[in-house]
Design an enzyme around this catalytic site. Structure first.
Site, PDB file in Angstrom:
ATOM      1  N   GLU A   1       5.743  -3.442   1.384  1.00  0.00           N
ATOM      2  CA  GLU A   1       5.887  -3.180  -0.157  1.00  0.00           C
ATOM      3  C   GLU A   1       5.099  -1.727  -0.554  1.00  0.00           C
ATOM      4  O   GLU A   1       3.765  -1.953  -0.649  1.00  0.00           O
ATOM      5  CB  GLU A   1       5.215  -4.339  -1.134  1.00  0.00           C
ATOM      6  CG  GLU A   1       5.700  -4.053  -2.510  1.00  0.00           C
ATOM      7  CD  GLU A   1       7.225  -4.264  -2.766  1.00  0.00           C
ATOM      8  OE1 GLU A   1       7.861  -3.296  -3.452  1.00  0.00           O
ATOM      9  OE2 GLU A   1       7.812  -5.057  -2.384  1.00  0.00           O
TER      10      GLU A   1
ATOM     11  N   GLY B   1       0.777  -1.243  -0.115  1.00  0.00           N
ATOM     12  CA  GLY B   1      -0.145   0.169  -0.022  1.00  0.00           C
ATOM     13  C   GLY B   1       1.012   1.342  -0.062  1.00  0.00           C
ATOM     14  O   GLY B   1       2.044   1.217  -0.362  1.00  0.00           O
ATOM     15  N   SER B   2       0.124   2.211   0.477  1.00  0.00           N
ATOM     16  CA  SER B   2       0.846   3.603   0.429  1.00  0.00           C
ATOM     17  C   SER B   2       2.121   3.709   1.326  1.00  0.00           C
ATOM     18  O   SER B   2       2.040   2.851   2.419  1.00  0.00           O
ATOM     19  CB  SER B   2      -0.091   4.827   0.644  1.00  0.00           C
ATOM     20  OG  SER B   2      -0.320   4.799   2.150  1.00  0.00           O
TER      21      SER B   2
ATOM     22  N   CYS C   1       2.158   0.987  -8.416  1.00  0.00           N
ATOM     23  CA  CYS C   1       3.337   1.402  -7.863  1.00  0.00           C
ATOM     24  C   CYS C   1       4.609   1.420  -8.864  1.00  0.00           C
ATOM     25  O   CYS C   1       5.547   2.106  -8.404  1.00  0.00           O
ATOM     26  CB  CYS C   1       3.668   0.566  -6.486  1.00  0.00           C
ATOM     27  SG  CYS C   1       3.993  -1.246  -6.787  1.00  0.00           S
TER      28      CYS C   1
ATOM     29  N   GLY D   1       4.998   2.548  -1.890  1.00  0.00           N
ATOM     30  CA  GLY D   1       5.029   3.498  -3.006  1.00  0.00           C
ATOM     31  C   GLY D   1       6.052   3.320  -3.959  1.00  0.00           C
ATOM     32  O   GLY D   1       7.042   2.973  -3.467  1.00  0.00           O
TER      33      GLY D   1
ATOM     34  N   PHE E   1       0.104   8.372  -8.989  1.00  0.00           N
ATOM     35  CA  PHE E   1      -0.763   7.467  -8.883  1.00  0.00           C
ATOM     36  C   PHE E   1      -2.162   7.737  -9.852  1.00  0.00           C
ATOM     37  O   PHE E   1      -3.270   7.342  -9.728  1.00  0.00           O
ATOM     38  CB  PHE E   1      -1.438   7.087  -7.418  1.00  0.00           C
ATOM     39  CG  PHE E   1      -1.417   5.501  -7.335  1.00  0.00           C
ATOM     40  CD1 PHE E   1       0.021   4.986  -7.405  1.00  0.00           C
ATOM     41  CD2 PHE E   1      -2.484   4.809  -7.152  1.00  0.00           C
ATOM     42  CE1 PHE E   1       0.059   3.559  -7.082  1.00  0.00           C
ATOM     43  CE2 PHE E   1      -2.302   3.299  -6.904  1.00  0.00           C
ATOM     44  CZ  PHE E   1      -0.896   2.727  -6.829  1.00  0.00           C
TER      45      PHE E   1
ATOM     46  N   GLU F   1       4.466  10.920  -5.576  1.00  0.00           N
ATOM     47  CA  GLU F   1       3.738   9.800  -6.249  1.00  0.00           C
ATOM     48  C   GLU F   1       2.248  10.091  -6.802  1.00  0.00           C
ATOM     49  O   GLU F   1       1.556  10.510  -5.823  1.00  0.00           O
ATOM     50  CB  GLU F   1       3.722   8.656  -5.515  1.00  0.00           C
ATOM     51  CG  GLU F   1       3.353   7.282  -6.062  1.00  0.00           C
ATOM     52  CD  GLU F   1       2.836   6.051  -5.284  1.00  0.00           C
ATOM     53  OE1 GLU F   1       3.288   4.973  -5.818  1.00  0.00           O
ATOM     54  OE2 GLU F   1       2.942   6.262  -4.195  1.00  0.00           O
TER      55      GLU F   1
END
Length: 484
Positions: free
Chosen positions: A251, A229-230, A285, A253, A381, A379
């Site tokens: 795991e 996630g973020s 990502c 951004g 997205f 980021e």
């Protein structure tokens, strides 16, 4: 598969049961239509799930490896037989175009087949010993209960890449999918394992918001958390997991660089740039979020990239043939628009896109971007390609490394040796030469550095490091005395 069970408004935890937290709507982002509802888990639901998982896990750990492998293979065959249903929900609930949905299911299948190979691999070593008459062994043992928190953008693969190997290696799993894709990333996965006859109590699937995620992360009965996630939420997960001394895989951004050197084939490079920036509306990502181009080829690259963006149709992926579907929700749209608007206000120019209707944001190319602007630093997205122009290769390296993130980078060049040398100077967990940033192999190590994660790796044999721990065992035929 979903027609065979009473799943609506429920969670999967010891069967399909009502959640203490009530229900959540399942919404189609392209139309706003409510497709169904699922159960919303609260802390009590999480606690019940963890307790059931902990009770079921020891017997599963003792189940012979070939039996666990056979279970995972049954899951893979069921997915192959029912993939149209899984793709349908990725399109309707996640806003994916059909080719993206098909690609994601292919990734899930690859993860399942790789996971099925794990339980029959060697799981220990015979060690040398310092004393005669003693046998010394190192063996891998399951962690116990693994908590998995997965996101909405690639909900099936980013759930299954942890769920499948964790179960294959003898753990029980509590999965909390994102509420935006609770069916595609949760309910369907529960059905797969249920239909494959996974023993009761080993997998629990509970959609929920932040309180459910916090309850799972903080629960003392959970041995490890696998979070995708973020970065902002990942820091909170890491902090909470650290307080209970559990293993944590983060795991997070990425703000990934696609570097275009002056000897690149610009037709190919602009194709890679468009794919890397706009696939799944840029909601990945690994998206190419920063296009760093040497000045002698920058104008042509921008022209070609903008022309590609202008030709990509945007719309409802369930009802028309489009290249980009909707952003997942209004919050995400607002953030993308904020970054684009503030970057243009700071001096960047829009060469393509920059507009939206409802949740449909046009593929956007920004020129005249500098390293201080929001589109470079954050980021996004979303389907936005900020282009930064540099004069030298050294400046390109510096710009690529000028980020707190360190997930992936890609380089376009006419010389593979030049690309190899450039790649060696980048601070990322993954680098691709003469490719774009969006790549995934189930058997390759995957992970980032810095704000992109704690360096944890998914993928095939690397799953042993994530979901088991070493135990040292010594054995003597007879006990003996000691000086005391």
């Amino acid at each position: 598969m979903l027609d065979d069970v009473d799943w609506r408004g429920k969670i999967f935890s010891g069967g399909w049961v009502a959640a203490h937290g009530g229900t959540l709507p399942v919404t189609e982002p392209a139309t706003g239509e409510v497709l169904a509802e699922v159960g919303q888990a609260d802390a009590q639901d999480i606690d019940n799930a963890v307790q059931q998982a902990a009770a079921a896990q020891p017997a599963w750990a003792e189940t012979p490896g070939p039996e666990r492998a056979a279970l995972i293979r049954r899951v893979a065959r069921l997915l192959e037989d029912n993939r149209a249903e899984f793709e349908h929900w990725l399109v309707r609930e996640g806003g994916a175009i059909p080719p993206k949905a098909a690609f994601e299911v292919d990734l899930v299948l690859a993860e399942l087949w790789e996971a099925a190979a794990l339980p029959t691999q060697p799981w220990g070593h015979l060690l040398p010993t310092s004393e005669a008459g003693r046998e010394s062994i190192a063996r891998r043992v399951p962690l116990g209960v693994v908590g998995v928190i997965s996101p909405w953008n690639f909900p099936q693969i980013l759930s299954m890449r942890a769920v499948a190997p964790a179960l294959a290696l003898g753990n029980a799993v509590v999965l909390k999918p994102d509420v935006n894709t609770a069916v595609a990333g949760g309910t369907l996965i529960a059905r797969l394992f249920e239909a494959a006859s996974l023993p009761a109590g080993l997998l629990h699937v509970l959609a929920g918001d932040a309180p459910a995620g916090a309850a799972l992360t903080e629960h003392p009965g959970v041995a490890a958390i696998s979070f995708t996630g973020s970065t902002a939420v990942g820091r909170l997960v890491g902090e909470a997991a650290g307080r209970t001394l559990k293993r944590v895989s983060l795991e997070l951004g990425g703000n990934n660089a696609l570097v275009i050197l002056d000897d690149a084939d610009l037709e190919v490079a602009s194709s890679a740039g468009a794919w890397g920036a706009f696939l799944h509306q840029g909601q990945v990502c690994m998206t190419a979020g920063r296009h760093i181009v040497l000045d002698t080829v920058a104008d042509e690259y921008i022209d070609r990239l903008a022309a590609r963006a202008a030709q990509l149709p945007v719309g409802d992926p369930f009802r028309g043939e489009v290249a980009l579907g909707p952003l997942i929700n209004a919050k995400q749209l607002s953030n993308v628009d904020r970054i684009v608007t503030s970057t243009v206000s700071a001096g960047a120019s829009v060469r393509a896109g920059g507009k939206y209707a409802d949740l449909f944001y046009e593929p956007t190319v920004l020129a005249d971007v500098t390293t201080s602007m929001p589109a470079f630093r954050e980021e996004i997205f979303g389907p936005v390609a900020p282009v930064v122009v540099v004069s030298t290769e050294d400046e390109a390296v510096a710009a690529a490394n000028d980020s707190e993130y360190g997930l992936v980078a890609a380089i376009q060049t006419g010389s593979v040796e030049r690309g190899r040398a450039f790649a060696a100077r980048l601070r990322t967990g993954i680098v691709h030469v003469n490719d774009q940033t969006l790549n995934n192999d189930a058997f390759a190590p995957f992970g980032g550095t810095g704000a992109s994660g704690n360096g944890t790796r998914f993928g095939s044999a690397h799953s042993w490091d994530e979901f088991t721990q070493w135990q040292w065992v010594t054995l003597r035929e007879q006990a003996h005395g000691f000086p005391f």
